[in-house]
Write a protein that holds these residues in place. Structure first.
Motif, PDB file in Angstrom:
ATOM      1  N   GLU A   1       3.004  -2.739  -9.303  1.00 37.23           N
ATOM      2  CA  GLU A   1       3.154  -1.506 -10.079  1.00 37.23           C
ATOM      3  C   GLU A   1       3.285  -0.330  -9.110  1.00 37.23           C
ATOM      4  O   GLU A   1       2.604  -0.275  -8.085  1.00 37.23           O
ATOM      5  CB  GLU A   1       1.933  -1.313 -10.974  1.00 37.23           C
ATOM      6  CG  GLU A   1       2.033  -0.104 -11.897  1.00 37.23           C
ATOM      7  CD  GLU A   1       0.803   0.095 -12.767  1.00 37.23           C
ATOM      8  OE1 GLU A   1       0.931   0.673 -13.844  1.00 37.23           O
ATOM      9  OE2 GLU A   1      -0.308  -0.328 -12.350  1.00 37.23           O
ATOM     10  N   TYR A   2       4.179   0.601  -9.449  1.00 35.59           N
ATOM     11  CA  TYR A   2       4.380   1.804  -8.631  1.00 35.59           C
ATOM     12  C   TYR A   2       4.708   1.485  -7.177  1.00 35.59           C
ATOM     13  O   TYR A   2       4.315   2.204  -6.259  1.00 35.59           O
ATOM     14  CB  TYR A   2       3.163   2.734  -8.705  1.00 35.59           C
ATOM     15  CG  TYR A   2       2.884   3.274 -10.080  1.00 35.59           C
ATOM     16  CD1 TYR A   2       3.906   3.801 -10.865  1.00 35.59           C
ATOM     17  CD2 TYR A   2       1.598   3.251 -10.618  1.00 35.59           C
ATOM     18  CE1 TYR A   2       3.653   4.301 -12.138  1.00 35.59           C
ATOM     19  CE2 TYR A   2       1.338   3.743 -11.890  1.00 35.59           C
ATOM     20  CZ  TYR A   2       2.370   4.275 -12.649  1.00 35.59           C
ATOM     21  OH  TYR A   2       2.114   4.749 -13.905  1.00 35.59           O
ATOM     22  N   PHE A   3       5.427   0.384  -6.945  1.00 43.64           N
ATOM     23  CA  PHE A   3       5.799   0.034  -5.570  1.00 43.64           C
ATOM     24  C   PHE A   3       6.607   1.149  -4.915  1.00 43.64           C
ATOM     25  O   PHE A   3       6.575   1.314  -3.700  1.00 43.64           O
ATOM     26  CB  PHE A   3       6.601  -1.283  -5.551  1.00 43.64           C
ATOM     27  CG  PHE A   3       8.050  -1.143  -5.904  1.00 43.64           C
ATOM     28  CD1 PHE A   3       9.000  -0.993  -4.905  1.00 43.64           C
ATOM     29  CD2 PHE A   3       8.466  -1.130  -7.230  1.00 43.64           C
ATOM     30  CE1 PHE A   3      10.347  -0.845  -5.228  1.00 43.64           C
ATOM     31  CE2 PHE A   3       9.801  -0.991  -7.558  1.00 43.64           C
ATOM     32  CZ  PHE A   3      10.749  -0.845  -6.553  1.00 43.64           C
ATOM     33  N   CYS A   4       7.335   1.926  -5.716  1.00 43.83           N
ATOM     34  CA  CYS A   4       8.227   2.953  -5.184  1.00 43.83           C
ATOM     35  C   CYS A   4       7.540   4.299  -4.955  1.00 43.83           C
ATOM     36  O   CYS A   4       8.080   5.162  -4.245  1.00 43.83           O
ATOM     37  CB  CYS A   4       9.409   3.151  -6.129  1.00 43.83           C
ATOM     38  SG  CYS A   4       8.913   3.514  -7.838  1.00 43.83           S
TER      39      CYS A   4
ATOM     40  N   ASN B   1       8.713   3.649   0.950  1.00 48.92           N
ATOM     41  CA  ASN B   1       8.260   2.565   0.084  1.00 48.92           C
ATOM     42  C   ASN B   1       9.383   1.561  -0.187  1.00 48.92           C
ATOM     43  O   ASN B   1       9.143   0.347  -0.226  1.00 48.92           O
ATOM     44  CB  ASN B   1       7.750   3.129  -1.247  1.00 48.92           C
ATOM     45  CG  ASN B   1       6.521   3.996  -1.078  1.00 48.92           C
ATOM     46  OD1 ASN B   1       5.706   3.781  -0.183  1.00 48.92           O
ATOM     47  ND2 ASN B   1       6.377   4.993  -1.935  1.00 48.92           N
ATOM     48  N   LEU B   2      10.597   2.049  -0.378  1.00 49.16           N
ATOM     49  CA  LEU B   2      11.725   1.153  -0.628  1.00 49.16           C
ATOM     50  C   LEU B   2      12.011   0.291   0.602  1.00 49.16           C
ATOM     51  O   LEU B   2      12.327  -0.898   0.475  1.00 49.16           O
ATOM     52  CB  LEU B   2      12.965   1.943  -1.031  1.00 49.16           C
ATOM     53  CG  LEU B   2      12.908   2.688  -2.367  1.00 49.16           C
ATOM     54  CD1 LEU B   2      14.261   3.315  -2.689  1.00 49.16           C
ATOM     55  CD2 LEU B   2      12.463   1.778  -3.497  1.00 49.16           C
ATOM     56  N   LEU B   3      11.895   0.878   1.792  1.00 51.18           N
ATOM     57  CA  LEU B   3      12.079   0.098   3.014  1.00 51.18           C
ATOM     58  C   LEU B   3      11.009  -0.988   3.136  1.00 51.18           C
ATOM     59  O   LEU B   3      11.310  -2.130   3.520  1.00 51.18           O
ATOM     60  CB  LEU B   3      12.035   1.020   4.232  1.00 51.18           C
ATOM     61  CG  LEU B   3      13.257   1.907   4.461  1.00 51.18           C
ATOM     62  CD1 LEU B   3      12.990   2.892   5.607  1.00 51.18           C
ATOM     63  CD2 LEU B   3      14.506   1.080   4.751  1.00 51.18           C
TER      64      LEU B   3
ATOM     65  N   LEU C   1       9.512  -6.838   2.612  1.00 51.04           N
ATOM     66  CA  LEU C   1       8.717  -7.906   2.016  1.00 51.04           C
ATOM     67  C   LEU C   1       9.588  -8.883   1.234  1.00 51.04           C
ATOM     68  O   LEU C   1       9.352 -10.097   1.263  1.00 51.04           O
ATOM     69  CB  LEU C   1       7.643  -7.306   1.103  1.00 51.04           C
ATOM     70  CG  LEU C   1       6.435  -6.679   1.813  1.00 51.04           C
ATOM     71  CD1 LEU C   1       5.606  -5.872   0.831  1.00 51.04           C
ATOM     72  CD2 LEU C   1       5.576  -7.757   2.463  1.00 51.04           C
ATOM     73  N   LEU C   2      10.578  -8.372   0.533  1.00 50.37           N
ATOM     74  CA  LEU C   2      11.491  -9.249  -0.198  1.00 50.37           C
ATOM     75  C   LEU C   2      12.246 -10.170   0.760  1.00 50.37           C
ATOM     76  O   LEU C   2      12.424 -11.365   0.491  1.00 50.37           O
ATOM     77  CB  LEU C   2      12.470  -8.415  -1.027  1.00 50.37           C
ATOM     78  CG  LEU C   2      11.864  -7.693  -2.238  1.00 50.37           C
ATOM     79  CD1 LEU C   2      12.831  -6.631  -2.765  1.00 50.37           C
ATOM     80  CD2 LEU C   2      11.507  -8.679  -3.338  1.00 50.37           C
ATOM     81  N   GLU C   3      12.680  -9.614   1.875  1.00 49.98           N
ATOM     82  CA  GLU C   3      13.371 -10.434   2.884  1.00 49.98           C
ATOM     83  C   GLU C   3      12.440 -11.508   3.439  1.00 49.98           C
ATOM     84  O   GLU C   3      12.851 -12.661   3.629  1.00 49.98           O
ATOM     85  CB  GLU C   3      13.897  -9.537   4.006  1.00 49.98           C
ATOM     86  CG  GLU C   3      15.050  -8.639   3.580  1.00 49.98           C
ATOM     87  CD  GLU C   3      15.449  -7.648   4.654  1.00 49.98           C
ATOM     88  OE1 GLU C   3      14.759  -7.588   5.691  1.00 49.98           O
ATOM     89  OE2 GLU C   3      16.451  -6.931   4.452  1.00 49.98           O
TER      90      GLU C   3
ATOM     91  N   VAL D   1       0.896  -1.163   0.000  1.00 49.33           N
ATOM     92  CA  VAL D   1       0.000   0.000   0.000  1.00 49.33           C
ATOM     93  C   VAL D   1       0.933   1.210   0.000  1.00 49.33           C
ATOM     94  O   VAL D   1       1.111   1.884   1.019  1.00 49.33           O
ATOM     95  CB  VAL D   1      -0.941   0.011   1.215  1.00 49.33           C
ATOM     96  CG1 VAL D   1      -1.994   1.104   1.053  1.00 49.33           C
ATOM     97  CG2 VAL D   1      -1.612  -1.341   1.401  1.00 49.33           C
ATOM     98  N   SER D   2       1.542   1.461  -1.143  1.00 50.18           N
ATOM     99  CA  SER D   2       2.591   2.471  -1.245  1.00 50.18           C
ATOM    100  C   SER D   2       2.034   3.879  -1.078  1.00 50.18           C
ATOM    101  O   SER D   2       0.850   4.143  -1.348  1.00 50.18           O
ATOM    102  CB  SER D   2       3.317   2.349  -2.583  1.00 50.18           C
ATOM    103  OG  SER D   2       3.907   1.065  -2.710  1.00 50.18           O
TER     104      SER D   2
END
Length: 264
Positions: free
Chosen positions: A40-43, A17-19, A24-26, A9-10
């Motif tokens: 889309e638009y994660f950043c 957003n990057l944090l 989530l990737l971790e 929910v960017s």
């Protein structure tokens, strides 16, 4: 291969957003995922479309790409990096771009969103082309043995793009579907693309109420080649995790060899 569709929910703060994306990737890697896809638009989900221009990067440079590259390398993941704005040839436009990073932290593929959303109902109107420059090239790449086709959000409504990828093992659809259209069409279209192309679909999405007032549908999911939803996150931040099984692909294509029966 275990794959993960990451739901976010960017908001309007790229650093935050990057944090969130890295977290989530971790988590996906810790759960055994070898491929993870961001929405889309994660950043950036800005307060207005032109906010994308301020954070646009050039290929190979910038904090968004640096985060994706380091996460892929340090976590040993294939990362389908949702979308980020990359500078276009026209100064007041950007490309809505998916970059794929290999576990070595290197760019393995690039896809620029081809179909740009627009509407005018007489009372209000919207046109992505006011800020975005459309791409023109479909993109397919190999992710650790999975032939994978790329698309973004509105592309989902254009089946000819996906048919051009067939046969492929996995279709990626990072998105930020609106709540209204998502409720009616999101799962329907994802399952249709999976069934007609006899491929797995990974669909990471924005899902919730954003600081700019927008509400996105969410329901990030993984769909198998028979159209079965294997995992879904309805709303809010989360991970939809599932396995891509080569034996399942082979079974579906042998049971109903529709791809072999194509005439057009």
């Amino acid at each position: 291969m275990k794959i993960a569709a990451l739901q976010m929910v960017s908001g309007p703060d790229p650093a935050a957003n990057l944090l969130a994306a890295r977290r989530l990737l971790e988590a996906a890697a810790a759960q055994g995922a070898r491929l993870a896809a961001l929405p889309e638009y994660f950043c950036l989900m800005g307060r207005q479309d032109s906010d994308k221009l301020a954070i646009a990067e050039t290929p190979g440079h910038g904090p968004i790409q640096a985060m994706l590259a380091s996460a892929a390398r340090e976590l040993g993941l294939w990362i389908i990096g949702g979308t980020l704005p990359l500078r276009a040839d026209t100064p007041d436009r950007v490309r809505n771009t998916t970059l794929v990073f290999s576990p070595a932290g290197e760019v393995a593929a690039r896809y620029d969103k081809i179909h740009l959303f627009a509407y005018d109902n007489g009372r209000e109107s919207y046109d992505e082309a006011r800020v975005l420059e459309a791409g023109s090239q479909p993109t397919v790449f190999d992710a650790g043995g999975l032939r994978t086709g790329l698309s973004v959000c509105y592309d989902l409504r254009f089946p000819e793009l996906f048919r051009g990828y067939a046969p492929c093992d996995l279709i990626a659809v990072p998105a930020a579907f609106t709540y209204t259209t998502g409720e009616k069409h999101w799962e329907l279209l994802l399952r249709a693309r999976a069934v007609e192309n006899q491929a797995y679909v990974i669909a990471p999405a924005q899902g919730g109420r954003h600081e700019n007032g927008r509400r996105t549908w969410g329901h990030s999911m993984v769909v198998d080649p028979w159209g079965e939803v294997l995992a879904v996150v309805p709303e809010g931040e989360g991970i939809a995790l599932a396995d891509v099984e080569p034996a399942r692909l082979a079974q579906v294509r042998q049971q109903l060899p529709a791809l072999a029966h194509r005439r057009l």
